[in-house]
Motif scaffolding. Structure first.
Motif, PDB file in Angstrom:
ATOM      1  N   ILE A   1       0.848  -1.193   0.000  1.00 20.21           N
ATOM      2  CA  ILE A   1       0.000   0.000   0.000  1.00 20.21           C
ATOM      3  C   ILE A   1       0.889   1.250   0.000  1.00 20.21           C
ATOM      4  CG2 ILE A   1      -1.836   1.259   1.226  1.00 20.21           C
ATOM      5  CD1 ILE A   1      -2.692  -1.517   0.238  1.00 20.21           C
ATOM      6  N   ARG A   2       0.581   2.182  -0.901  1.00 17.87           N
ATOM      7  CA  ARG A   2       1.371   3.409  -1.005  1.00 17.87           C
ATOM      8  C   ARG A   2       0.597   4.643  -0.543  1.00 17.87           C
ATOM      9  NH1 ARG A   2       4.704   0.890  -0.503  1.00 17.87           N
ATOM     10  NH2 ARG A   2       6.275  -0.007  -1.884  1.00 17.87           N
ATOM     11  N   ALA A   3      -0.740   4.537  -0.529  1.00 17.95           N
ATOM     12  CA  ALA A   3      -1.543   5.694  -0.135  1.00 17.95           C
ATOM     13  C   ALA A   3      -2.858   5.223   0.475  1.00 17.95           C
ATOM     14  CB  ALA A   3      -1.832   6.578  -1.344  1.00 17.95           C
ATOM     15  N   VAL A   4      -3.366   6.013   1.414  1.00 21.76           N
ATOM     16  CA  VAL A   4      -4.679   5.757   1.987  1.00 21.76           C
ATOM     17  C   VAL A   4      -5.502   7.035   1.814  1.00 21.76           C
ATOM     18  CG1 VAL A   4      -5.987   5.054   4.026  1.00 21.76           C
ATOM     19  CG2 VAL A   4      -3.643   4.223   3.708  1.00 21.76           C
ATOM     20  N   ILE A   5      -6.689   6.878   1.263  1.00 19.34           N
ATOM     21  CA  ILE A   5      -7.581   8.017   1.049  1.00 19.34           C
ATOM     22  C   ILE A   5      -8.712   7.907   2.067  1.00 19.34           C
ATOM     23  CG2 ILE A   5      -9.140   9.124  -0.611  1.00 19.34           C
ATOM     24  CD1 ILE A   5      -7.472   7.619  -2.815  1.00 19.34           C
ATOM     25  N   ALA A   6      -8.972   8.971   2.802  1.00 19.69           N
ATOM     26  CA  ALA A   6     -10.033   8.917   3.819  1.00 19.69           C
ATOM     27  C   ALA A   6     -10.494  10.331   4.153  1.00 19.69           C
ATOM     28  CB  ALA A   6      -9.517   8.221   5.082  1.00 19.69           C
ATOM     29  N   PRO A   7     -11.697  10.449   4.740  1.00 14.48           N
ATOM     30  CA  PRO A   7     -12.168  11.777   5.149  1.00 14.48           C
ATOM     31  C   PRO A   7     -11.371  12.329   6.334  1.00 14.48           C
ATOM     32  CG  PRO A   7     -13.980  10.187   5.103  1.00 14.48           C
ATOM     33  CD  PRO A   7     -12.724   9.410   4.950  1.00 14.48           C
ATOM     34  N   SER A   8     -10.802  11.442   7.155  1.00 14.35           N
ATOM     35  CA  SER A   8      -9.980  11.903   8.277  1.00 14.35           C
ATOM     36  C   SER A   8      -9.126  10.754   8.784  1.00 14.35           C
ATOM     37  CB  SER A   8     -10.858  12.437   9.419  1.00 14.35           C
ATOM     38  OG  SER A   8     -11.763  11.438   9.851  1.00 14.35           O
ATOM     39  N   PHE A   9      -8.045  11.112   9.475  1.00 15.18           N
ATOM     40  CA  PHE A   9      -7.100  10.113   9.994  1.00 15.18           C
ATOM     41  C   PHE A   9      -6.847  10.342  11.472  1.00 15.18           C
ATOM     42  CE2 PHE A   9      -6.105  10.283   5.508  1.00 15.18           C
ATOM     43  CZ  PHE A   9      -5.825   8.958   5.181  1.00 15.18           C
TER      44      PHE A   9
END
Ligand code: SF4
Lengths: 212, 470
Positions: free
Chosen positions: A95-103
């Motif tokens: 995994i190179r990136a995580v897309i989310a509304p918040s972390f």
């Protein structure tokens, strides 16, 4: 550090709110003194059942998602424990990136410090991306870090990255090296700080000596 | 410009401003454990960098340690034993203070640092553990950090800190009998949500806070991270000063000057907060979590909520998922729900004050024979104190396991683990899926409530149990 300006590839949706680092990297994988072998632990209880058999219906176990590089996640991804093992494991898993509304905050910093790109977009954008990548035929996405733009088959969104974080990501900034360059400023700070509050100097050693 | 307490603590620890959002923040104290530090020491070795200020670093073996009630502890798991010996080697090599496996003062990092007098108002404390927010109880700024940052702190004694926003939570009134700081913090998290304080440092103010002991304030600040907060702070007052003066013996000669400075550690009257909330302590009842996120809790006399009534579709899905995992239905009552295990421990609730609460409930009663109940004191000092006060004897007589200190079943890295499907009344801080063991079901609650559950074999309103005694 990974030096890329674009991250592109297969994306998988993980629409689970508050997916905490205990779930991303369960405790039994935290017993090492190095970073190796953490890919095995990634999302373990979601990927495997009680007998250690792969759960066939879980997205990352499906053939069309085997080459997954991007996760489309839900709000507060990576909340909970500070364990950086979660980030190391995701990277080792590909995994190179995580897309989310918040972390989760610590996760966000940990990700940055390791070149795993956290991309914050609105819930509406996440919903659009999720819908696209849930269908295997439209499961590829690309993230342009120069232009701060993320696209799926039918949707494009812009995201923010502080100047510092963008530089860290693109140039692989060595944070420790950069801070060590401020050694004189730190020494000067300590002098003033301890003059004003001498009771804050060497507390750990003083207490250890006292209670021996 | 008027400043908040958080602003002041950042200002007084800023070595230099790095850019609009980041400062290089000085750390007065850095605490390490055996599982989030090894890769940091390895990184340091690779870059051939020394530890800048070894005397401002302390380490403890707490997460992986077995808690069997044996006087001399042996870590049987090979990998875990290596983590412990590796930590000892790193500390030896760099001259860092260590509380090792068989040290009589060993305990959970966030329990031993305060009780040994290491935490002082106005400090910045860092630790590779998210519950470092605990130190806000002292008017100190505590941040949980990752391992890369642990390495950064070892090398530079500083942290690259992204400056947070300010939130103020006012708690008016006082907690009623049978209600504790744990109930208060569960209420706050339920109200503002698991990410309600994300991006913020929270300052707690009001009578509901000043009337709390330092231990109770630690419980509160400890769990602020479960609302997503970067950190939490409480302005130091006489209660704090008494606590610290009684423990930080090595700073005796500085004490008058220090106290003078500590009294200035408060937000200016006209300081601006980016967000504010208000709660009434008097309205808060004993709370229990029903789901798998710390924000999913209800008062013991409420019913498990209907997911369809959640505020957002995301919260609805989360609630559905949680109920499936935990084996409950909406509308159910938690009161009377049978449990298999009771765990009293963790950096949230394993201090002497917590164990006194447990002993009070347990006195003259027996643990329900269907329940396995364990008490894991927060530290060797807590354990000794509880033995001296007769608490340990009372707990053992009632049928509790009285164990050695450590994190234990708070995260179940050692051999204290729930079996799949087991339901546990727990005084810990996280009810995440699998946190206490794969498919284990955790219900977070106060020590008194967990004690009541141990006695009756089911989740119980401790206030009713105690009324029955009178
Ligand atoms: S007791 Fe639990 S929360 Fe506290 S430091 Fe240990 S594992 Fe973390």
């Amino acid at each position: 550090m990974i030096k890329e300006t674009t991250i592109a590839g297969v994306a998988a949706a993980l629409p689970i709110a508050n997916l905490d680092t205990d779930q991303i990297m369960p405790k039994q994988f935290l017993r090492g003194i190095d970073k190796s072998g953490l890919d095995r632990g990634v999302l373990y209880d979601l990927r495997f059942d009680g007998e250690g058999e792969p759960r066939r219906d879980f997205v990352l176990n499906r053939a069309q998602y085997a080459a997954c590089r991007i996760l489309v996640a839900a709000e507060n991804f990576g909340c909970g424990s500070s364990r950086e093992h979660a980030v190391w494991g995701l990277l080792q898993f590909g995994i190179r990136a995580v897309i989310a509304p918040s972390f989760g905050e610590i996760f966000y910093s940990n990700a940055m410090n390791n070149g795993l790109l956290p991309v914050v977009v609105s819930q509406t954008d996440v919903d659009r991306f999720t819908r696209d990548v849930e269908a295997p035929e439209t499961n590829s996405m690309s993230i342009d870090i120069q232009r701060l733009q993320v696209s799926s088959a039918t949707h494009t969104a812009r995201f923010n990255l502080s100047a510092r974080h963008r530089q860290m990501f693109l140039d692989g900034l060595d944070l420790i090296g950069a801070s060590l360059a401020h050694a004189n400023a730190i020494t000067e700070f300590e002098r003033r700080h301890w003059e004003r509050q001498p009771w804050l100097q060497s507390v750990a050693a003083m207490v250890r000596a006292r209670v021996r | 410009m008027p400043r908040t307490l958080y602003d002041k603590l950042v200002d007084s620890h800023t070595v230099l401003r790095l850019d609009e959002e980041h400062v290089l923040l000085y750390a007065d104290l850095h605490i390490m454990n055996e599982y989030t530090s090894p890769q940091a020491f390895a990184g340091l070795r690779e870059r051939r960098a020394p530890v800048r200020r070894p005397w401002q670093n302390v380490a403890v073996v707490d997460h992986i340690i077995p808690t069997h009630p044996l006087k001399h502890r042996v870590i049987l798991d090979e990998a875990s034993a290596l983590q412990a010996s590796n930590l000892a080697r790193n500390c030896e090599l760099h001259g860092i203070a260590l509380f090792d496996t068989n040290d009589p003062l060993q305990g959970i990092e966030h329990v031993i640092a305060p009780e040994l007098g290491m935490i002082r108002p106005g400090m910045v404390v860092l630790c590779g553990d998210s519950h470092t927010t605990t130190y806000g109880a002292f008017g100190a700024l505590g941040f949980g950090i990752g391992t890369s940052e642990v390495e950064h702190v070892l090398a530079t004694q500083t942290l690259v800190h992204r400056v947070a926003k300010n939130m103020r939570i006012r708690v008016d009134g006082r907690l009623a009998v049978g209600c504790t700081a744990k109930d208060l913090v569960l209420q706050i998290i339920a109200s503002i949500g698991a990410q309600g304080a994300r991006g913020f440092v929270v300052e707690f103010v009001g009578e509901g806070i000043s009337s709390l002991s330092v231990e109770a304030r630690m419980t509160l600040c400890n769990m602020a991270v479960e609302a997503g907060a970067r950190s939490a702070v409480i302005a130091p007052d006489e209660v704090t000063i008494d606590y610290v003066s009684a423990r930080a013996h090595d700073m005796k000669r500085h004490l008058p000057r220090a106290i003078e400075q500590w009294r200035t550690l408060r937000s200016d009257d006209d300081a601006r907060f980016d967000a504010e909330f208000q709660f009434d302590a008097g309205n808060i009842g004993p709370r229990v979590t029903w789901g798998t996120s710390p924000d999913q809790s209800i008062s013991i006399d409420e019913r498990v909520p209907d997911p369809d009534k959640a505020k957002t579709p995301q919260q609805r899905d989360a609630a559905d998922r949680a109920l499936r995992y935990i084996g409950l239905e909406s509308g159910a009552s938690l009161e009377g729900l049978a449990i298999d295990r009771v765990f009293i421990g963790s950096c949230t609730n394993a201090r002497i004050e917590d164990l006194r609460e447990v002993a009070k409930v347990v006195r003259g009663r027996k643990v329900d024979p269907r329940v396995r109940a364990m008490v894991v004191p927060g530290s060797g000092a807590v354990r000794d104190q509880a033995e001296a006060e007769g608490i340990a004897a009372a707990l053992i007589a009632a049928g509790f396991e009285w164990r050695q200190p450590g994190c234990s079943m708070c995260l179940a890295m050692n051999d204290d683990v729930l079996r799949p499907g087991e339901r546990c009344a727990s005084t810990t801080n996280r009810n995440f899926e699998g946190r206490q063991g794969r498919a284990g079901r955790t219900h977070l609650m106060s020590p008194a409530m967990a004690a009541a559950a141990a006695i009756t074999g089911c989740i119980t309103d401790v206030r009713k149990l105690e009324q029955a005694r009178d």
